[in-house]
Design a protein around this motif. Structure first.
Motif, PDB file in Angstrom:
ATOM      1  N   TYR A 108     -21.875  49.321   2.655  1.00 47.48           N
ATOM      2  CA  TYR A 108     -23.645  49.436   2.211  1.00 47.48           C
ATOM      3  C   TYR A 108     -23.799  50.775   3.513  1.00 47.48           C
ATOM      4  N   GLN A 109     -24.731  51.298   2.751  1.00 50.38           N
ATOM      5  CA  GLN A 109     -25.142  53.018   3.313  1.00 50.38           C
ATOM      6  C   GLN A 109     -26.744  52.922   2.753  1.00 50.38           C
ATOM      7  N   LYS A 110     -27.615  53.382   4.413  1.00 54.86           N
ATOM      8  CA  LYS A 110     -29.104  53.501   3.981  1.00 54.86           C
ATOM      9  C   LYS A 110     -29.710  55.216   4.398  1.00 54.86           C
ATOM     10  N   GLY A 111     -29.571  55.651   3.752  1.00 57.15           N
ATOM     11  CA  GLY A 111     -30.396  57.178   4.077  1.00 57.15           C
ATOM     12  C   GLY A 111     -29.495  57.359   4.489  1.00 57.15           C
ATOM     13  N   GLY A 112     -27.924  58.042   4.769  1.00 56.27           N
ATOM     14  CA  GLY A 112     -27.255  58.041   5.065  1.00 56.27           C
ATOM     15  C   GLY A 112     -26.224  57.686   6.776  1.00 56.27           C
ATOM     16  N   GLU A 113     -26.662  56.796   6.542  1.00 60.35           N
ATOM     17  CA  GLU A 113     -25.922  55.501   7.230  1.00 60.35           C
ATOM     18  C   GLU A 113     -25.289  54.796   6.955  1.00 60.35           C
ATOM     19  N   ILE A 114     -23.962  54.384   7.491  1.00 60.68           N
ATOM     20  CA  ILE A 114     -23.327  53.426   7.075  1.00 60.68           C
ATOM     21  C   ILE A 114     -23.466  52.580   8.087  1.00 60.68           C
ATOM     22  N   SER A 115     -23.711  51.399   7.029  1.00 59.70           N
ATOM     23  CA  SER A 115     -23.554  50.332   8.086  1.00 59.70           C
ATOM     24  C   SER A 115     -21.967  48.643   8.107  1.00 59.70           C
ATOM     25  N   GLU A 116     -21.985  48.396   7.033  1.00 58.74           N
ATOM     26  CA  GLU A 116     -20.759  47.202   7.026  1.00 58.74           C
ATOM     27  C   GLU A 116     -20.473  47.594   5.272  1.00 58.74           C
ATOM     28  N   LEU A 117     -19.514  46.754   5.068  1.00 52.99           N
ATOM     29  CA  LEU A 117     -18.959  45.945   3.735  1.00 52.99           C
ATOM     30  C   LEU A 117     -19.638  45.039   3.487  1.00 52.99           C
ATOM     31  N   SER A 118     -19.320  44.719   2.316  1.00 52.85           N
ATOM     32  CA  SER A 118     -20.544  43.588   1.758  1.00 52.85           C
ATOM     33  C   SER A 118     -19.483  42.146   2.755  1.00 52.85           C
ATOM     34  N   ARG A 119     -18.437  41.696   3.709  1.00 53.60           N
ATOM     35  CA  ARG A 119     -18.270  40.788   3.533  1.00 53.60           C
ATOM     36  C   ARG A 119     -16.963  41.406   5.060  1.00 53.60           C
ATOM     37  N   SER A 120     -17.407  42.280   5.906  1.00 50.99           N
ATOM     38  CA  SER A 120     -16.858  42.811   6.759  1.00 50.99           C
ATOM     39  C   SER A 120     -17.228  44.096   7.756  1.00 50.99           C
ATOM     40  N   ASN A 121     -16.390  44.728   8.729  1.00 46.59           N
ATOM     41  CA  ASN A 121     -16.736  45.172   9.123  1.00 46.59           C
ATOM     42  C   ASN A 121     -16.139  46.346   9.079  1.00 46.59           C
ATOM     43  N   PHE A 122     -16.483  48.143   9.298  1.00 40.67           N
ATOM     44  CA  PHE A 122     -16.191  49.152   9.013  1.00 40.67           C
ATOM     45  C   PHE A 122     -15.683  50.403  10.353  1.00 40.67           C
ATOM     46  N   PHE A 123     -14.644  50.591  10.767  1.00 42.85           N
ATOM     47  CA  PHE A 123     -14.090  51.680  11.263  1.00 42.85           C
ATOM     48  C   PHE A 123     -13.522  52.986  10.737  1.00 42.85           C
ATOM     49  N   LEU A 124     -13.755  54.182  11.324  1.00 45.39           N
ATOM     50  CA  LEU A 124     -13.246  55.560  11.888  1.00 45.39           C
ATOM     51  C   LEU A 124     -12.159  55.918  12.592  1.00 45.39           C
ATOM     52  N   ILE A 125     -11.455  56.273  12.435  1.00 41.13           N
ATOM     53  CA  ILE A 125     -10.475  56.661  13.251  1.00 41.13           C
ATOM     54  C   ILE A 125     -10.239  58.670  13.238  1.00 41.13           C
ATOM     55  N   LYS A 126     -10.971  59.160  14.174  1.00 34.73           N
ATOM     56  CA  LYS A 126     -10.941  60.400  14.746  1.00 34.73           C
ATOM     57  C   LYS A 126     -10.334  60.870  15.405  1.00 34.73           C
ATOM     58  N   GLY A 127      -9.308  62.059  16.046  1.00 33.54           N
ATOM     59  CA  GLY A 127      -8.671  61.588  17.139  1.00 33.54           C
ATOM     60  C   GLY A 127      -7.851  60.590  17.711  1.00 33.54           C
ATOM     61  N   ASN A 128      -8.411  60.729  19.004  1.00 31.82           N
ATOM     62  CA  ASN A 128      -8.290  59.386  19.796  1.00 31.82           C
ATOM     63  C   ASN A 128      -9.655  58.282  20.336  1.00 31.82           C
ATOM     64  N   GLN A 129     -10.632  58.783  19.100  1.00 32.16           N
ATOM     65  CA  GLN A 129     -11.842  58.550  19.003  1.00 32.16           C
ATOM     66  C   GLN A 129     -11.242  56.996  18.194  1.00 32.16           C
ATOM     67  N   LEU A 130     -12.008  55.783  18.298  1.00 34.92           N
ATOM     68  CA  LEU A 130     -12.340  54.456  17.212  1.00 34.92           C
ATOM     69  C   LEU A 130     -13.610  54.476  16.905  1.00 34.92           C
ATOM     70  N   ILE A 131     -14.019  54.892  16.179  1.00 35.13           N
ATOM     71  CA  ILE A 131     -15.513  54.537  15.931  1.00 35.13           C
ATOM     72  C   ILE A 131     -15.964  53.532  14.695  1.00 35.13           C
ATOM     73  N   THR A 132     -17.100  52.955  15.943  1.00 33.99           N
ATOM     74  CA  THR A 132     -17.599  51.743  14.447  1.00 33.99           C
ATOM     75  C   THR A 132     -18.716  51.912  14.174  1.00 33.99           C
ATOM     76  N   PRO A 133     -19.900  51.685  13.360  1.00 35.28           N
ATOM     77  CA  PRO A 133     -21.268  51.786  14.274  1.00 35.28           C
ATOM     78  C   PRO A 133     -21.476  50.208  14.116  1.00 35.28           C
ATOM     79  N   ASN A 134     -23.368  50.690  15.105  1.00 39.63           N
ATOM     80  CA  ASN A 134     -23.769  49.418  16.282  1.00 39.63           C
ATOM     81  C   ASN A 134     -24.993  48.718  16.365  1.00 39.63           C
ATOM     82  N   ARG A 135     -25.580  49.076  14.153  1.00 42.90           N
ATOM     83  CA  ARG A 135     -26.762  48.812  14.092  1.00 42.90           C
ATOM     84  C   ARG A 135     -26.627  48.071  12.952  1.00 42.90           C
TER      85      ARG A 135
END
Length: 273
Positions: free
Chosen positions: A166-193
């Protein structure tokens, strides 16, 4: 055979029934939670109870049992189910309503279920997800309203995908029944709202803090273009790599080493739970 609890009664789940005047049927008003047991004990019980309690409060549904009473029932159900590890589903409904709209006394179901493990091939190859412009209403509440993903089931299959992001206006939130994470270098990034704050998400963040710079922030679709890896987390998925979002390939299109590492960390935790 699996057993369940309904308003003071423990019986095989196929013998439990909710009346037709319940607000969950008449108005779709109810919430649930779901967790697994490992070695016969509920995983992250304190965290799951906290979330269930928070959902009930936001839905104005008083809990009929205390935390200790509920835990004792869960252990009895696990024992009745043969002592094997199970999925445990809490369902708190709006209850029976004399005028079909007012909350009077919620109904509580606690069900044990077989665990439907994620296929090994998905951990080896990763999954594809499609995009949908949508944000769940009351995202912090694990409500029983899942009509969006059910309506999208045909589109997901037609795309050869496993789920929807799911995304709204270009901002990602979550999957239908699970959370979402990205990895960039040493950063583990996840939506917070605009998300359900998953317990597996919380566990992975805790585990990852030893080796990653964990960043909880708004995540944009543009973040996908330079992401090295992506994955999703949930009770049944654990740490499941995502290698394709729509037509976009994540990283090199293969399961990356960092998601594998976090899955190994999670598996080690649950093995000794």
């Amino acid at each position: 055979m699996h057993y369940g609890y309904f308003n003071g009664t423990i019986a095989p789940t196929d013998q439990l029934a909710v009346g037709v005047t319940d607000l969950s049927l008449l108005r779709g008003y109810g919430l649930f939670d779901y967790f697994l047991t490992y070695n016969g004990r509920p995983f992250q019980w304190d965290w799951y109870w906290e979330r269930f309690q928070n959902s009930a409060m936001r839905m104005h549904l008083p809990l009929p049992l205390t935390k200790a009473e509920t835990y004792a029932i869960v252990l009895e159900l696990v024992e009745q189910s043969g002592g094997l590890d199970v999925g445990v589903r809490f369902i708190l409904t709006g209850g029976y309503s004399s005028d079909s709209i007012s909350i009077e006394k919620p109904n509580l179901l606690i069900l044990t279920e077989s665990i439907h493990a994620t296929p090994i091939v998905q951990y080896e190859q990763g999954i594809k997800v499609i995009l949908d412009e949508y944000v769940r209403e009351m995202a912090e509440v694990k409500s029983t309203d899942y009509k969006r993903v059910i309506l999208l089931a045909q589109a997901i299959r037609a795309a050869g995908a496993s789920d929807v992001l799911y995304q709204k206006g270009g901002e990602i939130s979550e999957l239908s029944r699970s959370n979402f994470f990205l990895i960039k270098g040493n950063q583990l990034i996840t939506p917070n709202r605009n998300i359900l704050y998953g317990i597996t998400r919380r566990t992975v963040i805790q585990l990852a803090q030893r080796d990653f710079d964990v960043v909880e922030r708004p995540v944009l679709l543009s973040d996908l273009y330079d992401a090295e890896e992506a994955f999703t987390t949930s009770s049944t998925k654990k740490v499941l790599p995502i290698t394709q979002v729509g037509e976009l390939t994540i990283g090199d299109g293969k399961v990356g080493p960092k998601a594998k590492f976090l899955l190994e960390q999670f598996d080690e935790l649950i093995a000794n739970w």
